[in-house]
Motif scaffolding. Structure first.
Motif, short mmCIF file in Angstrom:
data_model
loop_
_atom_site.label_atom_id
_atom_site.label_comp_id
_atom_site.label_asym_id
_atom_site.label_seq_id
_atom_site.Cartn_x
_atom_site.Cartn_y
_atom_site.Cartn_z
N ARG A 175 27.35 39.04 5.17
CA ARG A 175 28.10 37.94 4.58
C ARG A 175 29.24 37.53 5.51
O ARG A 175 29.99 38.39 5.97
N ARG A 177 32.84 36.61 6.64
CA ARG A 177 34.18 36.87 6.10
C ARG A 177 35.04 35.63 6.36
O ARG A 177 35.29 35.26 7.51
N ARG A 212 33.11 31.31 -1.70
CA ARG A 212 32.47 32.41 -2.44
C ARG A 212 31.16 31.91 -3.07
O ARG A 212 30.17 32.65 -3.11
N CYS A 216 29.85 34.00 0.61
CA CYS A 216 30.71 34.61 1.62
C CYS A 216 31.66 35.63 0.99
O CYS A 216 31.96 35.57 -0.20
N GLU A 217 32.14 36.55 1.83
CA GLU A 217 33.26 37.40 1.46
C GLU A 217 34.53 36.61 1.77
O GLU A 217 34.71 36.15 2.90
#
Length: 408
Positions: A175, A177, A212, A216-217
Motif C-alpha cells: 500500500r 504511504r 484511504r 492507501c496507508e
C-alpha cells in the motif's frame, strides 16, 4: 497554461510501480496481487455431498414414488471430515452429511427431506438421477488452474479463494504511504473554538479520506502555519513515513503562499498553471534524500477535491500496481444551461441520474453553488460535469461528458 492531460503525464513520470512484497492473507486485504495465483489443489478435492441425506445407487430408486416408496438398509454414517474408506453396494445406502466424502459405489445423494429420516432403514419417496446433490472433484477449480490474475485487488471474495486453495501469504504491491498536510495561519482543528478570521481545517481530512478510499496507508499531519522554516522542517520530518506527500494550500500567487516559497528552491519541485477550473495552480516534483514525490494542490476545498480525483488518484493507482486510469466517463444530457471561462476546462460538481426505460441517456444536473470555496454541494455530488476549453456555455439538452465520482 498547460493541459490537464500533460499535467497528469508529468505527475505519472514521478512514480513507478513498486517491487512486490509477501504479505500474510489478512494483511494483504485491499492490496493488489503482483503475480498470478495458481491453485496447487482441486476444489473440491474429492467428490462430496451438497446436502444432508443419504448416499445411494440411483438405479435402486428408479421406481420410487410417494405411493410406493423404496426402503433401503442404512449401513454407514459419514460425517463431514470422515477419512475412513466406505463402499456402498447396490441395494444399500449410507447416511451422509453436507461436505462429507461420497462412499465408493454411490452415485447420488437423496436429501433427508425426501425420506422418513430413518437411521437403520430409510424410506425414499422419489427417484434420484445419477450425480444428484454430488459435488464432483475439481468442478470448481482444477489443480494447476490460475484462480486470480496479477493486478487483482484482494477483497473479501478474493481472500476466500486464496484461503480455499491453501495460500497463507501472497506477493502483492505494498500500500502506498501517503502523508497529507495543509497550510495556513487561519486554520483551526475541528472541535476547537474559532477566533476572528479563522476557519476549520477541512482539506486534510477530505484528502486523507480520499487517499484511504483508494487503498492507501494515510498519515494526516493536519496543518502548519505560514512560517517558511516551520513548513520545511515539518515536511522534512514527514518524509520518513511517506511514499508520496500531498499538500494543500500556499501554491498560488499570494504574498503568503508559503508552499510555493519554500519548495521553489528545494528538490525538483516546479509550480505551474493548468488550463482548468477549479484547480488552476498546481505544483509537483520530488524532495528529500530519497526523491520523495510531492504533489501540491490548491487550498480552496473544491479545487483540492477536483485536483485529487484528476491528478492524485492516477498517481496512487500506479503506486498500487493498478492502471492509472482516469475516472470513468459517460455522456449525459444537461438539465440546465452552464457557463464556463474560455480557454479553461471546467469541472462542475453535479448529480448524475440513472437512465430510465423511457430515456436510456442519463441526465446530469450541475450543483447550484459552484464556487471553489463552497463545500456544501460535495456530499450530494456523484459526478463532475466537464465543459471543454473551447466552450463558454452549454445549453440545456446538450450532451456533455461526465466523470463519475467513486462511491465507497
Amino acid at each position: 497554461m498547460k493541459s490537464v492531460e500533460q499535467h497528469i503525464s508529468d505527475l505519472l513520470g514521478l512514480v513507478a510501480v513498486p517491487e512486490p512484497t509477501e504479505l500474510d492473507l489478512l494483511r494483504a486485504h485491499g492490496t493488489v496481487l503482483a503475480e498470478p495465483v495458481v491453485s496447487p489443489v482441486s476444489l473440491p478435492g474429492f467428490d462430496n455431498s451438497s446436502m444432508d441425506g443419504y448416499a445411494v445407487h440411483a438405479a435402486d430408486l428408479a421406481d420410487a414414488s410417494a405411493a410406493h416408496p423404496v426402503r433401503l438398509p442404512v449401513v454407514a454414517d459419514i460425517p463431514a471430515g470422515d477419512a475412513s474408506p466406505t463402499a456402498i453396494r447396490p441395494g444399500l445406502c449410507a447416511r451422509i452429511m453436507t461436505g462429507a466424502p461420497m462412499p465408493e459405489g454411490a452415485d447420488a445423494v437423496v436429501p433427508v427431506e425426501w425420506t422418513d429420516g430413518g437411521t437403520v432403514e430409510v424410506s425414499v419417496d422419489r427417484p434420484a438421477r445419477p450425480g444428484s446433490f454430488v459435488r464432483r472433484r475439481g468442478e470448481d477449480v482444477h489443480e494447476g488452474a490460475t484462480v486470480l490474475g496479477a493486478g487483482v485487488r484482494v477483497g473479501a471474495g478474493e481472500m476466500g479463494v486464496l484461503a480455499a486453495v491453501g495460500r497463507r501469504s501472497v506477493p502483492v504491491r505494498p500500500r502506498p504511504r501517503v502523508v497529507v498536510l495543509s497550510t495556513g495561519e487561519e486554520l483551526v482543528e475541528p472541535g476547537r473554538p474559532l477566533g476572528p478570521g479563522q476557519i476549520y481545517e477541512s482539506n486534510s481530512h477530505m484528502l486523507a479520506a480520499a487517499a484511504r478510499d483508494e487503498g492507501c496507508e494515510v498519515y494526516r499531519h493536519g496543518f502548519v502555519g505560514d512560517d517558511p522554516a516551520a513548513v520545511w522542517d515539518t515536511l522534512e520530518g514527514l518524509l520518513v513515513r511517506a511514499d508520496v506527500v500531498v499538500t494543500t494550500g500556499g501554491v498560488s500567487m499570494g504574498a503568503y503562499d508559503v508552499v510555493k516559497e519554500v519548495l521553489s528552491t528545494k528538490g525538483t519541485v516546479e509550480f505551474t498553471q493548468v488550463a482548468m477550473q477549479p484547480g488552476k495552480p498546481q505544483g509537483f516534483g520530488t524532495i528529500g534524500p530519497d526523491a520523495t514525490p510531492i504533489l501540491t494542490l490548491p487550498g480552496n476545498p473544491v479545487s483540492a477535491f477536483v485536483s485529487f480525483h484528476l491528478f492524485v488518484r492516477p498517481v496512487l493507482r500506479r503506486l498500487r500496481g493498478l492502471p492509472p486510469t482516469p475516472l470513468p466517463s459517460v455522456r449525459a444530457r444537461l438539465a440546465t444551461e452552464v457557463d464556463s471561462p474560455e480557454g479553461r476546462r471546467s469541472y462542475l460538481r453535479a448529480v448524475l441520474s440513472e437512465p430510465t426505460a423511457q430515456d436510456p441517456v442519463p441526465t446530469v444536473a450541475p450543483a447550484v453553488r459552484q464556487g471553489s470555496h463552497q463545500l456544501s454541494a460535495l456530499a450530494d455530488a456523484n459526478a463532475l460535469l466537464v465543459v471543454p476549453e473551447e466552450a463558454v456555455a452549454l445549453a440545456a439538452g446538450d450532451l456533455a461528458e461526465v466523470l463519475v465520482l467513486p462511491r465507497y
